[in-house]
Design an enzyme around this catalytic site. Sequence first.
Site, short mmCIF file in Angstrom:
data_model
loop_
_atom_site.label_atom_id
_atom_site.label_comp_id
_atom_site.label_asym_id
_atom_site.label_seq_id
_atom_site.Cartn_x
_atom_site.Cartn_y
_atom_site.Cartn_z
CG HIS A 148 64.30 -10.34 60.15
ND1 HIS A 148 65.21 -10.09 59.17
CD2 HIS A 148 63.64 -11.46 59.76
CE1 HIS A 148 65.12 -11.00 58.22
NE2 HIS A 148 64.16 -11.84 58.56
CD GLU A 152 68.23 -7.76 62.90
OE1 GLU A 152 69.26 -8.10 62.30
OE2 GLU A 152 67.20 -8.45 62.93
CB CYS A 210 68.58 -9.36 56.31
SG CYS A 210 67.03 -8.51 56.72
CB CYS A 225 67.26 -5.73 59.60
SG CYS A 225 65.95 -6.91 60.00
#
Length: 145
Positions: free
Chosen positions: A77, A79, A105, A108
């Site tokens: 991801h 992040e 999410c 993260c």
Amino acid sequence: MRPSWDEYFMEIVELIKTRSTCIRRQVGALIVKDKRILATGYNGAPTGCSHCTEIGCMRQEMGIPSGQRHELCRAIHAEQNAIVQAAQSGTSVAGGTLYVTHQPCVLCSKMVINAGIKRIVYKGEYPDELSLRLLEEAGVDFKRI
């Protein structure tokens, strides 16, 4: 009219996401501290691995809905990539602000909490209520713009 700092950094995040190699959702992230950019990230396959744009999306092929079964994805991801980028350069993100195109999410959010990031600004929603509950419990300020 001159943009606010949040607007300014969110515009940069929109450019960052264009590097994404995810077929389903392009996400960009930016970590800032004291109005200075520390790290950037976008979602895509780990370094040296084939991108979904090249070989297809296994989540799409398996019919996995967004927000579920994160482990069945070859991408990292945005992040996570931003936090890893900062770590690789020895840059502390503690006390920083994360700007991201979508709500983080739960995976993260846990990384954000443990990295010491104190604020998140995001645009799009993501179907993950536990994420927001953990951020609130940990005292991370977050807002959707």
